[in-house]
Design an enzyme around this catalytic site. Structure first.
Site, PDB file in Angstrom:
ATOM      1  N   ILE A 446       0.818  -1.212   0.000  1.00 58.06           N
ATOM      2  CA  ILE A 446       0.000   0.000   0.000  1.00 58.06           C
ATOM      3  C   ILE A 446       0.852   1.263   0.000  1.00 58.06           C
ATOM      4  O   ILE A 446       0.386   2.324  -0.385  1.00 58.06           O
ATOM      5  CB  ILE A 446      -0.962  -0.016   1.205  1.00 58.06           C
ATOM      6  CG1 ILE A 446      -1.798  -1.295   1.185  1.00 58.06           C
ATOM      7  CG2 ILE A 446      -1.882   1.193   1.213  1.00 58.06           C
ATOM      8  CD1 ILE A 446      -2.513  -1.563  -0.117  1.00 58.06           C
ATOM      9  N   SER A 448       3.783   2.482   2.582  1.00 49.96           N
ATOM     10  CA  SER A 448       4.825   2.684   3.583  1.00 49.96           C
ATOM     11  C   SER A 448       5.444   1.363   4.010  1.00 49.96           C
ATOM     12  O   SER A 448       4.786   0.321   4.041  1.00 49.96           O
ATOM     13  CB  SER A 448       4.256   3.409   4.808  1.00 49.96           C
ATOM     14  OG  SER A 448       3.215   2.653   5.396  1.00 49.96           O
ATOM     15  N   TYR A 527      -6.214   4.985  17.126  1.00 52.42           N
ATOM     16  CA  TYR A 527      -6.630   3.687  17.657  1.00 52.42           C
ATOM     17  C   TYR A 527      -5.496   3.162  18.504  1.00 52.42           C
ATOM     18  O   TYR A 527      -4.318   3.447  18.244  1.00 52.42           O
ATOM     19  CB  TYR A 527      -6.949   2.686  16.530  1.00 52.42           C
ATOM     20  CG  TYR A 527      -5.759   2.367  15.659  1.00 52.42           C
ATOM     21  CD1 TYR A 527      -4.846   1.365  16.016  1.00 52.42           C
ATOM     22  CD2 TYR A 527      -5.513   3.071  14.495  1.00 52.42           C
ATOM     23  CE1 TYR A 527      -3.743   1.096  15.231  1.00 52.42           C
ATOM     24  CE2 TYR A 527      -4.406   2.805  13.711  1.00 52.42           C
ATOM     25  CZ  TYR A 527      -3.524   1.815  14.082  1.00 52.42           C
ATOM     26  OH  TYR A 527      -2.426   1.550  13.306  1.00 52.42           O
ATOM     27  N   TYR A 531      -1.171   7.212  17.405  1.00 54.55           N
ATOM     28  CA  TYR A 531      -1.575   8.598  17.555  1.00 54.55           C
ATOM     29  C   TYR A 531      -1.167   9.374  16.302  1.00 54.55           C
ATOM     30  O   TYR A 531      -0.167   9.062  15.665  1.00 54.55           O
ATOM     31  CB  TYR A 531      -0.907   9.253  18.766  1.00 54.55           C
ATOM     32  CG  TYR A 531      -1.139   8.554  20.091  1.00 54.55           C
ATOM     33  CD1 TYR A 531      -2.127   7.578  20.250  1.00 54.55           C
ATOM     34  CD2 TYR A 531      -0.361   8.861  21.195  1.00 54.55           C
ATOM     35  CE1 TYR A 531      -2.333   6.947  21.459  1.00 54.55           C
ATOM     36  CE2 TYR A 531      -0.557   8.244  22.417  1.00 54.55           C
ATOM     37  CZ  TYR A 531      -1.537   7.275  22.544  1.00 54.55           C
ATOM     38  OH  TYR A 531      -1.744   6.651  23.743  1.00 54.55           O
ATOM     39  N   GLU A 679      -8.906  -2.514   2.705  1.00 54.48           N
ATOM     40  CA  GLU A 679      -8.707  -3.318   3.924  1.00 54.48           C
ATOM     41  C   GLU A 679      -9.777  -4.395   3.992  1.00 54.48           C
ATOM     42  O   GLU A 679     -10.958  -4.124   3.837  1.00 54.48           O
ATOM     43  CB  GLU A 679      -8.772  -2.403   5.150  1.00 54.48           C
ATOM     44  CG  GLU A 679      -8.945  -3.106   6.461  1.00 54.48           C
ATOM     45  CD  GLU A 679     -10.403  -3.187   6.894  1.00 54.48           C
ATOM     46  OE1 GLU A 679     -10.759  -4.209   7.512  1.00 54.48           O
ATOM     47  OE2 GLU A 679     -11.171  -2.250   6.628  1.00 54.48           O
ATOM     48  N   HIS A 707      -2.166  -3.968  11.539  1.00 52.54           N
ATOM     49  CA  HIS A 707      -2.178  -3.473  12.913  1.00 52.54           C
ATOM     50  C   HIS A 707      -1.785  -4.561  13.911  1.00 52.54           C
ATOM     51  O   HIS A 707      -1.720  -4.312  15.111  1.00 52.54           O
ATOM     52  CB  HIS A 707      -3.564  -2.944  13.275  1.00 52.54           C
ATOM     53  CG  HIS A 707      -3.944  -1.730  12.500  1.00 52.54           C
ATOM     54  ND1 HIS A 707      -5.032  -1.687  11.655  1.00 52.54           N
ATOM     55  CD2 HIS A 707      -3.365  -0.510  12.398  1.00 52.54           C
ATOM     56  CE1 HIS A 707      -5.105  -0.500  11.093  1.00 52.54           C
ATOM     57  NE2 HIS A 707      -4.106   0.227  11.526  1.00 52.54           N
TER      58      HIS A 707
END
EC number: 2.1.1.14
Length: 767
Positions: A446, A448, A527, A531, A679, A707
């Site tokens: 995606i 990064s 989340y 931050y 996602e 995540h």
């Protein structure tokens, strides 16, 4: 007399103390006792800060180590079985549900491998919550082993001599925002309401036993388009909750207009209501009309979602109307919502332009705003504060900083031709297939790659002047070269440069555009421990320099494979900033689209002909209710994207990316991107795949959760792709992760991407 009220305060700490201790716990550097002690310290600081500011009604249970909705799932035993088969402490169950857990066996602990629950946006904010996952076998009960968090934190404040009002998401919103587990897809979560209400009732009784005089129950779904069947649940639910064993209940809504659902709540036996008049002041008369002659009227006039200084004159008018309606002793002057969505303290911002800084108000300053407005309503002498506020409002309104005539002129030139590609997708596809000659199941990421400690250290050194621009550029080139080599080594098809030069996907571009202002410590929780530091749109936006061309061109020079240029789309740049409130968001998005259009054209001219313009905030910006405002938004949001991307030739392949929202394929279709990535890894409802089965362009449904630290195996990827291919055509399907890999470590990234590429090769052999 009139009292002041704050619905919640940021839990992260002014220097991100919560992030630091939580991530240290996850990495095994600190004990659970240290984690819990830091949480207690942060709560104490927040309560005492509010008391010292003079706030009358202070919230408790607004703190969380991850997410307040996930806290309720742990508290009410809404824990899917897959998390219970491991011998995990309650805090580790919480984190496993939030972010997954993969741990090898040791001499003292068993191996653990469990995925996270689904995470989605909290209404139209950039905060995310972990969606409750329910099944036919869910056994609601107070999970005593996890501690009764709302009671414990109320008592914790009480020991400090601070009376608080516990805050809990209400039972109807909790279930409505939940989902059925994959083994109970026929389950309607709200059908479990009768089983859940007694557990809420027991919790309320325990709060009253602890001494709580009142409780704030949030029912934020009241600002949505609720079916009559859902509206009908409120009366019986709150009649069951309100009795002699419960504290007084203040029912709170925020983020929007409650009027279409007023019939559901107008006769509830609660002690009072809170409404958001910062967002929808025009609902005042109708919502005020439902109060009986005893109920409290909490008027949310201090904006909990943005950083602009409150206009005391306008807020005072609303407060005065409330007092005239119900009397001073029944009015609470309040924040519109929790201040969770704002930075902690403006005082730490030493580098802001003083003129512009005077226009802002962060969470700590909003406490003072609530208190001053309350004092003014009581007749106290706050002349000095009112005059200073009026001067700030006047300064911003009259400032030349906010307006750029050249931008206004360019806006007037936008027409439909600027928002239309030269040819339809089918013709572009033919040209692109000939140019890129990609295999079936093309693989990409995606954008990064891991932002390592080395990257952060060198960025800080450069920002502090400890290394030269030339030294920093050489460092960035080295990082890009390593990322490109890794991608080539594992066999990815369309590469990215890894974005080592970028601090944030919005801030990075904002810093290169006119019209933005930036903070040093303006962090806001998105989340868990993620931050963000949103830029602030203070004036008309324009592009003065190329923003991404240099790094993309260098990366392309290292490989013969296509290199994606990576940009953040206009809606996301706007929504993930603090936008202006003096002009429409449509105008701000179109200003951004013109700036990005220039960048897209420059990338193409420099030889970067695969360009990804991410719009993960597209769904987030959708107005909460159906109607003209929503249809208008969809029109201008799509237009702003197409203006950004339509100035290129057919052979230039435009990608876009979307994540962590409930997406509608029609909204994405309107963008006319050649390839989209979405996602998908935590979506376990097969109907969701079906929704995208007729999507006309190419699509990549994300295959692993970025995540989570866990590493999916090749077999797991194969299984997931097999399920997708039952519905989605193989010749249109791309293989990619859920989102960018910025927050992950290299060990996880290398293993996960290698397994993903191997799975794509498996299907190429089959097809």
């Amino acid at each position: 007399m009139v009292q002041s009220s704050v619905l919640g305060f940021p839990r992260i700490g002014g220097q991100r103390e919560l992030k630091k201790i939580t991530e240290s716990y996850w990495s095994g550097k600190v004990t659970v006792d240290a984690l819990l002690a830091k949480g207690k310290e942060l709560r104490k600081h927040n309560w005492e800060l509010q008391k010292q500011a003079g706030v009358d009604v202070i919230a408790s249970n607004d703190f969380s180590f991850y997410d307040q909705v996930l806290d309720l799932s742990l508290l009410f035993n809404v824990i899917p079985d897959r998390y219970l088969k491991f011998d995990l402490a309650p805090i580790d169950i919480l984190f496993a549900m939030g972010r997954g857990l993969q741990r090898k066996a040791t001499d003292t602990t068993a191996a653990v491998d469990v995925t996270a629950l689904e995470m989605v946006k909290w209404f139209d904010s950039n905060y995310h919550y972990v969606r409750p996952t329910l099944s036919n076998s869910t056994d609601f009960k107070l999970n005593e082993s996890a501690g009764l968090k709302p009671v414990a934190e109320y008592l914790e404040a009480k020991e400090l001599g601070i009376e608080t009002r516990p805050v809990i998401v209400g039972p109807i919103s909790y279930l409505y925002l939940g989902k059925a587990d994959k083994d109970s897809l026929d389950l309607e979560p709200l059908s479990l309401l009768e089983k859940l209400v007694p557990v809420y009732k027991t919790l309320l009784a325990k709060l009253k036993e602890a001494g709580a005089k009142s409780v704030q129950i949030d029912e934020p779904i009241l600002v949505l388009d609720l079916p009559e069947s859902v509206q009908a649940k409120f009366q019986a639910t709150y009649e069951a909750l309100v009795d002699a064993s419960s504290p007084e209940i203040i029912l709170a809504s925020y983020f929007g207009d409650v009027r279409p659902n007023l019939s559901a709540i107008k006769s509830l036996p609660v002690a009072g209501f809170h409404f958001d008049f910062a967002r929808v002041p025009e609902q005042f008369e109708e919502v005020a009309s439902i109060l009986n002659d005893k109920q409290i009227f909490s008027v949310g006039v201090v904006d909990g979602r943005n950083i602009w200084k409150n206009d005391f004159a306008k807020s005072s008018e609303i407060i005065s109307k409330a007092i005239a309606k119900v009397g001073a002793d029944r009015v609470l002057v309040a924040t519109s919502s929790s201040l969770l969505h704002t930075p902690v303290d403006l005082k730490s911002e030493s580098k802001l332009n003083p003129t512009i800084k005077d226009w802002f108000s962060f969470a700590t300053q909003k406490l003072d705003e609530v208190v001053v407005l309350t004092k003014s309503a009581k007749g106290d002498d706050v002349t000095k504060e009112l005059e200073a506020n009026a001067a700030s409002i006047k300064s911003r309104k009259e400032s030349s900083i906010t307006t750029n005539p050249k931008v206004q002129s360019k806006l007037a030139e936008i027409d439909e031709s600027m928002a239309t590609r030269k040819s339809p997708f089918e013709q572009r596809l033919t040209v692109q297939q000939a140019k890129y000659n990609l295999p079936l199941f093309p693989t990409t990421t995606i954008g990064s790659f891991p932002q390592t400690k080395d990257i952060r250290v060198n960025r800080n050194k450069f920002n502090k002047g400890e290394i030269t621009a030339e030294q920093y550029d050489e460092f960035i080139k080295k990082e890009i070269a390593e990322v490109v080599k890794f991608q080539e080594d594992i066999g990815l098809d369309v590469l990215v440069h890894g974005e080592p030069e970028r601090n944030d996907m919005v801030q990075y571009f904002g810093e290169k555009l006119d019209g933005f202002e930036f903070t040093q410590n303006g962090w806001v929780q998105s989340y868990g421990s993620r931050y963000v530091r949103p830029p602030i749109v203070v004036g008309d936006v324009s592009r003065t320099v190329a923003m991404s061309v240099k790094e993309s061109v260098y990366a392309q020079s290292l490989t013969s494979k296509p290199m994606k240029g990576m940009l953040t789309g206009p809606v996301t740049c706007l929504r993930w900033s603090f936008p202006r409130d003096d002009i429409s968001q449509k105008l701000q998005a179109l200003q951004l689209s013109l700036a990005l259009r220039e960048e897209v054209v420059d990338l193409e001219q420099a030889g970067i002909t695969v360009i990804q313009v991410d719009e993960p905030a597209l769904r987030e910006g959708l107005p909460l209710r159906a109607g003209k405002e929503r249809s208008d938004y969809l029109d201008w949001a799509a237009q702003s994207f197409r203006v950004s991307t339509s100035g290129v030739d057919d052979s230039t392949q435009i990608h876009s990316h979307f994540c962590y929202s409930d997406l509608d394929p029609n909204h994405i279709k309107a963008l006319d991107a050649d390839v989209v990535s979405i996602e998908f890894s935590k979506k376990d409802d097969p109907n969701y795949i079906q929704e995208f089965s007729n999507y006309p362009n190419h699509i990549g449904l994300g295959l692993f959760d970025i995540h989570s630290p866990r590493i999916p195996s090749k077999d797991e990827f194969v299984k997931r792709i097999s399920e997708i291919l039952k519905v989605y055509p193989a010749n249109k399907f791309w293989v990619n992760p859920d989102c960018g890999l910025k927050t992950r470590g290299w060990t996880e990234v290398k293993a996960s991407l290698t397994n993903m590429v191997d799975a794509a090769k498996h299907f190429r052999e089959q097809y």
